[in-house]
Design a protein around this motif. Structure first.
Motif, PDB file in Angstrom:
ATOM      1  N   THR A   3      -1.350  -6.266  18.738  1.00  0.00           N
ATOM      2  CA  THR A   3      -1.115  -4.931  17.737  1.00  0.00           C
ATOM      3  C   THR A   3       0.322  -4.638  17.934  1.00  0.00           C
ATOM      4  OG1 THR A   3      -1.833  -3.646  19.232  1.00  0.00           O
ATOM      5  CG2 THR A   3      -3.575  -4.542  17.785  1.00  0.00           C
ATOM      6  N   PRO A   4       0.818  -4.012  16.487  1.00  0.00           N
ATOM      7  CA  PRO A   4       2.033  -3.534  16.700  1.00  0.00           C
ATOM      8  C   PRO A   4       2.275  -2.385  17.196  1.00  0.00           C
ATOM      9  CG  PRO A   4       0.995  -3.109  14.352  1.00  0.00           C
ATOM     10  CD  PRO A   4      -0.035  -4.104  15.164  1.00  0.00           C
ATOM     11  N   PRO A   5       3.488  -2.247  17.983  1.00  0.00           N
ATOM     12  CA  PRO A   5       3.663  -1.015  18.804  1.00  0.00           C
ATOM     13  C   PRO A   5       3.837   0.376  17.927  1.00  0.00           C
ATOM     14  CG  PRO A   5       5.286  -2.751  19.228  1.00  0.00           C
ATOM     15  CD  PRO A   5       4.563  -3.229  18.042  1.00  0.00           C
ATOM     16  N   SER A   6       3.077   1.450  18.507  1.00  0.00           N
ATOM     17  CA  SER A   6       2.868   2.503  17.888  1.00  0.00           C
ATOM     18  C   SER A   6       4.476   3.020  17.118  1.00  0.00           C
ATOM     19  CB  SER A   6       2.593   3.762  18.710  1.00  0.00           C
ATOM     20  OG  SER A   6       2.359   4.841  17.948  1.00  0.00           O
ATOM     21  N   GLY A   7       4.047   3.239  15.911  1.00  0.00           N
ATOM     22  CA  GLY A   7       5.246   3.796  14.950  1.00  0.00           C
ATOM     23  C   GLY A   7       6.279   2.570  14.618  1.00  0.00           C
ATOM     24  N   GLU A   8       5.735   1.217  14.819  1.00  0.00           N
ATOM     25  CA  GLU A   8       6.743   0.247  14.347  1.00  0.00           C
ATOM     26  C   GLU A   8       6.389  -0.294  13.043  1.00  0.00           C
ATOM     27  OE1 GLU A   8       9.470  -2.592  14.272  1.00  0.00           O
ATOM     28  OE2 GLU A   8       9.262  -1.023  16.064  1.00  0.00           O
ATOM     29  N   TRP A   9       7.307  -0.416  12.023  1.00  0.00           N
ATOM     30  CA  TRP A   9       6.961  -1.106  10.855  1.00  0.00           C
ATOM     31  C   TRP A   9       6.891  -2.539  10.988  1.00  0.00           C
ATOM     32  CZ3 TRP A   9       5.875   1.849   6.683  1.00  0.00           C
ATOM     33  CH2 TRP A   9       6.477   3.224   6.734  1.00  0.00           C
ATOM     34  N   THR A  10       5.791  -2.844  10.018  1.00  0.00           N
ATOM     35  CA  THR A  10       5.387  -4.285  10.216  1.00  0.00           C
ATOM     36  C   THR A  10       4.994  -4.765   8.824  1.00  0.00           C
ATOM     37  OG1 THR A  10       4.256  -4.188  12.462  1.00  0.00           O
ATOM     38  CG2 THR A  10       3.860  -6.066  11.198  1.00  0.00           C
ATOM     39  N   PHE A  77       9.077 -13.413  -2.925  1.00  0.00           N
ATOM     40  CA  PHE A  77       9.599 -12.826  -1.757  1.00  0.00           C
ATOM     41  C   PHE A  77      10.070 -11.275  -1.725  1.00  0.00           C
ATOM     42  CE2 PHE A  77      13.769 -12.055   0.346  1.00  0.00           C
ATOM     43  CZ  PHE A  77      13.239 -12.600   1.643  1.00  0.00           C
ATOM     44  N   LEU A  78      10.495 -10.719  -2.667  1.00  0.00           N
ATOM     45  CA  LEU A  78      10.762  -9.306  -2.854  1.00  0.00           C
ATOM     46  C   LEU A  78       9.584  -8.579  -2.716  1.00  0.00           C
ATOM     47  CD1 LEU A  78      13.386  -9.141  -5.833  1.00  0.00           C
ATOM     48  CD2 LEU A  78      13.822  -9.283  -3.371  1.00  0.00           C
ATOM     49  N   SER A  79       8.581  -8.970  -3.173  1.00  0.00           N
ATOM     50  CA  SER A  79       7.188  -8.101  -3.190  1.00  0.00           C
ATOM     51  C   SER A  79       6.909  -8.320  -1.681  1.00  0.00           C
ATOM     52  CB  SER A  79       6.009  -8.825  -3.867  1.00  0.00           C
ATOM     53  OG  SER A  79       4.968  -8.178  -3.687  1.00  0.00           O
ATOM     54  N   TRP A  80       6.914  -9.364  -0.888  1.00  0.00           N
ATOM     55  CA  TRP A  80       6.581  -9.420   0.575  1.00  0.00           C
ATOM     56  C   TRP A  80       7.658  -8.670   1.430  1.00  0.00           C
ATOM     57  CZ3 TRP A  80       9.808 -11.664   4.281  1.00  0.00           C
ATOM     58  CH2 TRP A  80       9.227 -11.836   5.700  1.00  0.00           C
ATOM     59  N   TRP A  81       9.040  -8.569   0.966  1.00  0.00           N
ATOM     60  CA  TRP A  81       9.849  -8.140   1.627  1.00  0.00           C
ATOM     61  C   TRP A  81       9.723  -6.556   1.802  1.00  0.00           C
ATOM     62  CZ3 TRP A  81      13.374  -9.628   5.398  1.00  0.00           C
ATOM     63  CH2 TRP A  81      14.419  -8.943   5.667  1.00  0.00           C
ATOM     64  N   PHE A  82       9.772  -6.038   0.892  1.00  0.00           N
ATOM     65  CA  PHE A  82       9.493  -4.545   0.421  1.00  0.00           C
ATOM     66  C   PHE A  82       7.897  -3.991   0.873  1.00  0.00           C
ATOM     67  CE2 PHE A  82      13.152  -5.436  -1.705  1.00  0.00           C
ATOM     68  CZ  PHE A  82      14.109  -4.315  -1.388  1.00  0.00           C
ATOM     69  N   THR A  83       7.212  -4.888   1.246  1.00  0.00           N
ATOM     70  CA  THR A  83       5.623  -4.398   1.402  1.00  0.00           C
ATOM     71  C   THR A  83       5.671  -4.349   3.134  1.00  0.00           C
ATOM     72  OG1 THR A  83       4.707  -5.024  -0.435  1.00  0.00           O
ATOM     73  CG2 THR A  83       3.301  -4.594   1.505  1.00  0.00           C
ATOM     74  N   ARG A  84       5.403  -3.247   3.611  1.00  0.00           N
ATOM     75  CA  ARG A  84       5.397  -2.940   4.884  1.00  0.00           C
ATOM     76  C   ARG A  84       4.515  -1.947   5.413  1.00  0.00           C
ATOM     77  NH1 ARG A  84      10.246   0.343   6.883  1.00  0.00           N
ATOM     78  NH2 ARG A  84      11.200   0.921   4.927  1.00  0.00           N
ATOM     79  N   TYR A  85       4.004  -1.881   6.679  1.00  0.00           N
ATOM     80  CA  TYR A  85       2.965  -0.896   7.211  1.00  0.00           C
ATOM     81  C   TYR A  85       3.319  -0.131   8.498  1.00  0.00           C
ATOM     82  CZ  TYR A  85       0.463  -4.230   9.891  1.00  0.00           C
ATOM     83  OH  TYR A  85       0.177  -5.223  10.662  1.00  0.00           O
ATOM     84  N   GLN A  86       2.802   0.885   8.859  1.00  0.00           N
ATOM     85  CA  GLN A  86       3.003   1.686  10.014  1.00  0.00           C
ATOM     86  C   GLN A  86       2.006   2.075  10.608  1.00  0.00           C
ATOM     87  OE1 GLN A  86       4.921   5.303  10.075  1.00  0.00           O
ATOM     88  NE2 GLN A  86       6.705   4.983  11.553  1.00  0.00           N
ATOM     89  N   VAL A  87       1.621   2.173  11.770  1.00  0.00           N
ATOM     90  CA  VAL A  87       0.371   2.963  12.469  1.00  0.00           C
ATOM     91  C   VAL A  87       0.859   3.752  13.561  1.00  0.00           C
ATOM     92  CG1 VAL A  87      -1.853   2.665  13.441  1.00  0.00           C
ATOM     93  CG2 VAL A  87      -1.063   1.062  11.834  1.00  0.00           C
ATOM     94  N   THR A  88       0.649   4.745  13.518  1.00  0.00           N
ATOM     95  CA  THR A  88       1.120   5.913  14.540  1.00  0.00           C
ATOM     96  C   THR A  88      -0.189   6.597  15.313  1.00  0.00           C
ATOM     97  OG1 THR A  88       1.136   7.931  13.268  1.00  0.00           O
ATOM     98  CG2 THR A  88       3.042   6.581  13.225  1.00  0.00           C
ATOM     99  N   GLY A  89       0.056   7.491  16.111  1.00  0.00           N
ATOM    100  CA  GLY A  89      -1.380   8.102  16.572  1.00  0.00           C
ATOM    101  C   GLY A  89      -2.153   9.210  15.541  1.00  0.00           C
ATOM    102  N   ASP A  90      -1.414   9.227  14.589  1.00  0.00           N
ATOM    103  CA  ASP A  90      -2.146   9.990  13.497  1.00  0.00           C
ATOM    104  C   ASP A  90      -2.053   9.544  12.192  1.00  0.00           C
ATOM    105  OD1 ASP A  90      -1.978  12.307  15.452  1.00  0.00           O
ATOM    106  OD2 ASP A  90      -0.122  12.865  15.049  1.00  0.00           O
ATOM    107  N   HIS A  91      -1.321   8.590  11.604  1.00  0.00           N
ATOM    108  CA  HIS A  91      -1.104   8.221  10.237  1.00  0.00           C
ATOM    109  C   HIS A  91      -1.226   6.686  10.168  1.00  0.00           C
ATOM    110  CE1 HIS A  91       0.610  12.159  10.066  1.00  0.00           C
ATOM    111  NE2 HIS A  91      -0.141  12.537   9.086  1.00  0.00           N
ATOM    112  N   VAL A  92      -1.677   6.400   8.971  1.00  0.00           N
ATOM    113  CA  VAL A  92      -1.506   4.841   8.542  1.00  0.00           C
ATOM    114  C   VAL A  92      -0.537   4.869   7.196  1.00  0.00           C
ATOM    115  CG1 VAL A  92      -2.426   2.728   7.669  1.00  0.00           C
ATOM    116  CG2 VAL A  92      -3.660   4.180   9.681  1.00  0.00           C
TER     117      VAL A  92
END
Length: 511
Positions: A3-10, A77-92
């Protein structure tokens, strides 16, 4: 699996833009291929077949095609490059868009349900879409499309674990908003080391529907009744008027009913229900598959319905209101509000035990059976007074309500039986309604306002004094129940059959 580390953009999977945009590619290929075929198979003005294109024309066409494909690949490629997500202890959080940027965020403590959706093309690539439903009138707040199936399951387990309080992240608690701010300024393309995987909570299977039952339930559904009534009306109209309009009317009727029955069948096929620490988990789908997880306490209202033809088989349907699911105008929206497409009475009790683990009565089988199939004042249901039978000739003995310590039960319908159950803490607001006829017979309707969905709780044609008394008492019960509600952060083991309040032996004639 990690799983991605907390707060890391993936970023999502690189193939995601292709899975999302395949319809545009198919349309482009169809138009281009049709033009080529017409040019090659067409004829000149004199009627002679068109000459095959020469080498220069083919080379130009290939260059144009290659250029278009390169442009599409660059856009993907641009669509993939600019789509990213982040999971923290409080938000997605999800950021997407190239020209028009979009930022979506969902608080973990407001997540109502998490779905894993696999359209047909995504299944071919082994991908899945993760959807986080929040209380936003029916639209998914966050879509992650697409991830590897295992990564989607792991991420779902991580989010549900943090939302329930079962998992805590030292990094989240230590950094808090500062860690989130640091992640905002970090390079989204930077590589990070793997984090320990989060396993899904173990689940206990509850029931599974056979294909035969799904087919039979579809053929005996309300849509089939509508089709039979429509065909009969067309035949009678044709015989009476003698006008050859039957085919014109019949074809749209067949297409509409056929589409509805196909939706019913495809979204009920391979239906399986189980329970885990994270809540109720259901799976279904023929071409597009979906796995839903509804955490405990997120169901706002539940109904048990029985179409008239299902009385022949003793089947019932369970539908729910979940904040974020909405009414559901499309196929997926209609399907995801069903906790049981077609089940026996004992299977209904199995699902109700998950939705309402504390029924608030020491005889739940008798009470809920009277609500589902009973009439008059069976099990203590208060019904429409006899003086109002003229405005409800078929349903006046069926209409009624009953209060338990934890929920309000409302039954209605003489032909189309309905039992609605609203936990006290999920009562949003209420209203008393009384039209001219109801005033004439001194009766009123009490409407309980819930989140958008298929369940519309309404106590019909009750005595005026009883309705007003219920209005006042239910408001007090709802206020007290909300004060004691602790389902925002759940961390309880899955219920077992030994503690199932509905596990008492059911008489054979009621099955």
């Amino acid at each position: 699996m990690s799983t991605p580390p907390s707060g890391e953009w993936t970023r999502v999977h690189p193939v995601s833009p292709l899975v999302r945009g395949w319809i545009a590619l198919a349309a482009f290929a169809f138009i281009l291929g049709r033009n080529w075929v017409e040019d090659f198979a067409g004829s000149d003005d004199g009627g002679a077949p068109a000459r095959p294109p020469d080498g220069t024309t083919l080379l130009i066409a290939a260059a144009v095609l290659a250029g278009i494909l390169l442009i599409l690949a660059f856009l993907f490629f641009l669509s993939w490059w600019f789509t990213r997500y982040q999971v923290t202890g409080d938000h997605v959080r999800v950021h997407s868009g190239v020209i028009f940027r979009q930022q979506r965020q969902a608080r973990l403590d407001r997540v109502q349900a998490i779905d894993i959706v696999q359209p047909l093309l995504a299944r071919i690539f082994g991908l899945a879409e993760l959807r986080f439903e929040v209380a936003d009138a029916g639209e998914s707040a966050v879509h992650l499309a697409y991830l590897k199936v295992d990564d989607a399951r792991t991420l779902r387990a991580l989010i549900l674990g943090r939302a329930s309080g079962a998992l805590t992240s030292t990094a989240d608690s230590a950094t808090g908003d500062a860690g989130t701010a640091a992640a905002e300024t970090a390079d989204p393309g930077a590589e990070t080391g793997p984090a320990p995987g989060v396993a899904e909570a173990p689940e206990q299977p509850i029931l599974a529907l056979t294909p035969g039952r799904v087919i039979a339930a579809t053929l005996l559904s309300g849509t089939m009744m509508f089709l039979i009534a429509g065909v009969a009306a067309v035949i009678i109209l044709t015989v009476v008027t003698g006008a050859p309009l039957s085919l014109t009317i019949l074809l749209p009727l067949l297409f509409g009913a056929g589409g509805g029955m196909w939706t019913e069948f495809s979204t009920s096929f391979n239906f399986r229900a189980s329970v885990s620490r994270d809540g109720i988990r259901i799976r279904y789908g023929l071409l597009d598959t979906r796995t839903q997880t509804v955490p405990p306490g997120r169901i706002q209202a539940v109904s048990v319905t029985q179409p008239p033809l299902w009385r022949l088989t003793g089947w019932y349907r369970i539908s729910v209101n979940v904040a974020g699911y909405g009414i559901g105008s499309n196929n997926a929206g209609q399907a995801r509000t069903k906790l049981l497409p077609a089940g026996t009475l004992s299977e209904v009790f199995d699902i109700l035990a998950l939705v309402l683990p504390e029924p608030g009565t020491d005889r739940p089988i008798d009470v809920f059976t009277a609500g589902i199939t009973g009439r008059d004042n069976a099990a203590g249901f208060a019904t429409t007074p006899r003086r109002a039978r003229w405005i409800a000739p078929l349903a006046w003995r069926r209409n009624g309500f009953l209060l338990t310590d934890t929920a309000l039960l409302i039954r209605s319908g003489a032909l189309w039986r309905v039992l609605s159950v609203v936990p006290h803490e999920r009562t949003q607001s209420m209203a008393l309604e009384q039209g001219p006829l109801r005033r004439r017979f001194a009766t009123s309707d009490l409407v309980l306002h819930s989140t958008p969905g298929p369940v519309r709780p309404r106590v019909r044609k009750m005595d005026d004094d009883a309705a007003r008394r219920l209005f006042r008492e239910q408001a007090a019960r709802a206020r007290e129940a909300r004060r004691r509600d602790r389902t925002g952060s759940w961390n309880s083991p899955a219920p077992t059959t030994s503690t199932d309040p509905f596990s008492k032996e059911i008489p054979h004639e009621q099955r």
